[in-house]
Write an enzyme that holds these catalytic residues in place. Structure first.
Site, mmCIF file in Angstrom:
data_model
loop_
_atom_site.group_PDB
_atom_site.id
_atom_site.type_symbol
_atom_site.label_atom_id
_atom_site.label_comp_id
_atom_site.label_asym_id
_atom_site.label_seq_id
_atom_site.Cartn_x
_atom_site.Cartn_y
_atom_site.Cartn_z
ATOM 1 N N ASP A 14 0.879 -1.177 0.000
ATOM 2 C CA ASP A 14 0.000 0.000 0.000
ATOM 3 C C ASP A 14 0.915 1.225 0.000
ATOM 4 O O ASP A 14 2.122 1.120 0.225
ATOM 5 C CB ASP A 14 -0.885 -0.018 1.268
ATOM 6 N N SER A 15 0.313 2.386 -0.187
ATOM 7 C CA SER A 15 1.089 3.619 -0.111
ATOM 8 C C SER A 15 1.579 3.864 1.325
ATOM 9 O O SER A 15 2.549 4.586 1.529
ATOM 10 C CB SER A 15 0.223 4.800 -0.534
ATOM 11 N N TYR A 46 -0.725 8.313 -2.426
ATOM 12 C CA TYR A 46 -0.808 7.999 -3.847
ATOM 13 C C TYR A 46 -2.049 8.661 -4.467
ATOM 14 O O TYR A 46 -2.088 8.932 -5.657
ATOM 15 C CB TYR A 46 -0.952 6.481 -4.061
ATOM 16 N N GLY A 47 -3.063 8.860 -3.642
ATOM 17 C CA GLY A 47 -4.389 9.227 -4.144
ATOM 18 C C GLY A 47 -4.483 10.574 -4.821
ATOM 19 O O GLY A 47 -5.443 10.846 -5.537
ATOM 20 N N CYS A 77 -4.265 -1.501 -1.949
ATOM 21 C CA CYS A 77 -4.468 -0.070 -2.097
ATOM 22 C C CYS A 77 -5.440 0.112 -3.267
ATOM 23 O O CYS A 77 -5.190 -0.393 -4.366
ATOM 24 C CB CYS A 77 -3.123 0.592 -2.416
ATOM 25 N N ASN A 78 -6.543 0.782 -3.007
ATOM 26 C CA ASN A 78 -7.539 0.977 -4.067
ATOM 27 C C ASN A 78 -6.997 1.853 -5.186
ATOM 28 O O ASN A 78 -7.248 1.603 -6.364
ATOM 29 C CB ASN A 78 -8.797 1.620 -3.482
ATOM 30 N N THR A 79 -6.250 2.893 -4.806
ATOM 31 C CA THR A 79 -5.704 3.808 -5.803
ATOM 32 C C THR A 79 -4.767 3.047 -6.744
ATOM 33 O O THR A 79 -4.867 3.156 -7.973
ATOM 34 C CB THR A 79 -4.926 4.937 -5.096
ATOM 35 N N GLU A 157 -3.316 7.931 8.941
ATOM 36 C CA GLU A 157 -1.866 7.768 9.114
ATOM 37 C C GLU A 157 -1.402 8.394 10.435
ATOM 38 O O GLU A 157 -0.407 7.975 11.014
ATOM 39 C CB GLU A 157 -1.103 8.422 7.950
ATOM 40 N N CYS A 190 -11.061 2.915 0.159
ATOM 41 C CA CYS A 190 -9.643 3.221 0.382
ATOM 42 C C CYS A 190 -9.273 2.403 1.600
ATOM 43 O O CYS A 190 -10.021 2.372 2.588
ATOM 44 C CB CYS A 190 -9.464 4.715 0.657
ATOM 45 N N THR A 191 -8.120 1.732 1.541
ATOM 46 C CA THR A 191 -7.783 0.809 2.634
ATOM 47 C C THR A 191 -7.441 1.536 3.930
ATOM 48 O O THR A 191 -7.317 0.910 4.977
ATOM 49 C CB THR A 191 -6.633 -0.129 2.214
ATOM 50 N N HIS A 192 -7.303 2.861 3.878
ATOM 51 C CA HIS A 192 -7.114 3.621 5.109
ATOM 52 C C HIS A 192 -8.423 3.855 5.861
ATOM 53 O O HIS A 192 -8.406 4.206 7.035
ATOM 54 C CB HIS A 192 -6.503 5.000 4.814
HETATM 55 N N1 DGL Z 1 -4.761 3.354 0.929
HETATM 56 C C1 DGL Z 1 -4.831 3.831 -0.382
HETATM 57 C C2 DGL Z 1 -6.109 3.404 -1.090
HETATM 58 O O1 DGL Z 1 -6.651 2.376 -0.748
HETATM 59 C C3 DGL Z 1 -4.499 5.240 -0.743
HETATM 60 C C4 DGL Z 1 -4.175 6.287 0.198
HETATM 61 C C5 DGL Z 1 -3.298 7.293 -0.495
HETATM 62 O O2 DGL Z 1 -2.099 7.037 -0.565
HETATM 63 O O3 DGL Z 1 -3.811 8.312 -0.982
HETATM 64 O O4 DGL Z 1 -6.566 4.063 -1.995
#
Ligand code: DGL
Length: 272
Positions: A14-15, A46-47, A77-79, A157, A190-192
């Site tokens: 993931d990011s 990453y988003g 990571c979805n992105t 985070e 988003c996994t966060h």
């Molecule tokens: N956790 C990531 C996702 O699932 C992205 C968070 C990010 O880096 O913007 O999209």
């Protein structure tokens, strides 16, 4: 890499630490499997980055994990899944690669009664439209309403997952969403975001089911391991944590995500 007992770990990246929500579900569902997790904390988020940059980062993280020896890759990571899954599958044709968007879309379609489904995610996941495409592929009559909620990423985070600031942020993004759209299901795309579920749930109310892709992704991975006949035969699991920056922060906040304490010594800093 010769691996007759299939004990090579599953790579997960993931990011940042958001993908630990997926790792947690994977460790619960697959008790015999070892995992190596890489959080690209130096380059998070990453988003908000271009597809070109995210794909370059994803190819680098995968290359490092591949060099360490992995038998399957989970893009937690979805992105990264939205913009780079195909590039990764093309670059590593022999490596099974699982993303989180199809599992998340499946979970949402199973959950929703009305077919009115909300998706919250990063800007690039929302702009790319992958969730909408996947949901409509599975349920063509569904109505999908997507909203970017990028500020949830730094909150997660930072470990500010509940309390006033998390709730105010959720209210700002989602205060009017249910009334405007009539959704009965909201995908945490988003996994966060799953660590902010309490704050999000308070805003959208009990009539909206929150779904994420963690558990369904673990089911996808289990299925793929079985179909390829690469399930581990050992009972000794190894968990390895890699990050591109900030071992102390990764351990402090990551322990919260994993529901067990991590020490900075458990986190190896790597350079991509
Ligand atoms: N956790 C990531 C996702 O699932 C992205 C968070 C990010 O880096 O913007 O999209």
């Amino acid at each position: 890499m010769y691996d007759p007992d299939c004990t090579l770990p599953i790579g997960v990246f993931d990011s940042g630490i958001g993908g630990l929500t997926v790792l947690k579900a994977l460790t619960e569902a697959l008790p015999r499997e070892s995992f190596v997790y890489l959080g690209d904390t130096a380059r998070l988020p990453y988003g908000t980055k271009s597809a070109k940059s995210v794909t370059r980062y994803c190819l680098q993280t995968t290359s490092l994990l591949k060099e360490r020896g992995i038998k399957l890759l989970v893009v937690a990571c979805n992105t990264a899944t939205a913009v780079s899954l195909e590039a990764l599958q093309e670059a590593y044709p022999g490596l099974p690669v699982v993303g989180v968007i199809r599992p998340g879309a499946e979970a949402a379609c199973r959950q929703s009664e009305s077919g009115r489904i909300g998706v919250i995610a990063t800007e690039s996941t929302v702009n790319g439209g992958s969730y909408e495409r996947e949901i409509l592929r599975l349920r063509p009559e569904a109505k999908v309403f997507s909203r970017p909620c990028p500020l949830f990423v730094p909150l997660a985070e930072e470990g500010w997952c509940d309390g006033e600031i998390a709730e105010l942020t959720a209210r700002r993004y989602l205060g009017s969403m249910v009334e405007e759209t009539g959704i009965d299901t909201l995908v945490l795309g988003c996994t966060h975001f799953p660590v902010l579920a309490d704050a999000i749930g308070k805003v959208v109310g009990p009539g909206v089911a929150l779904v994420d892709s963690a558990r369904t992704t673990a089911e996808f991975v289990q299925d793929m391991l079985e179909r390829r006949d690469i399930c581990s035969t050992t009972t000794e699991r190894r968990l390895t944590f890699l990050a591109t920056d900030g071992a102390e922060r990764f351990a402090r906040v990551g322990g919260y995500f994993m529901h067990h304490a991590l020490s900075p010594d458990d986190v190896e800093i790597v350079d991509l």
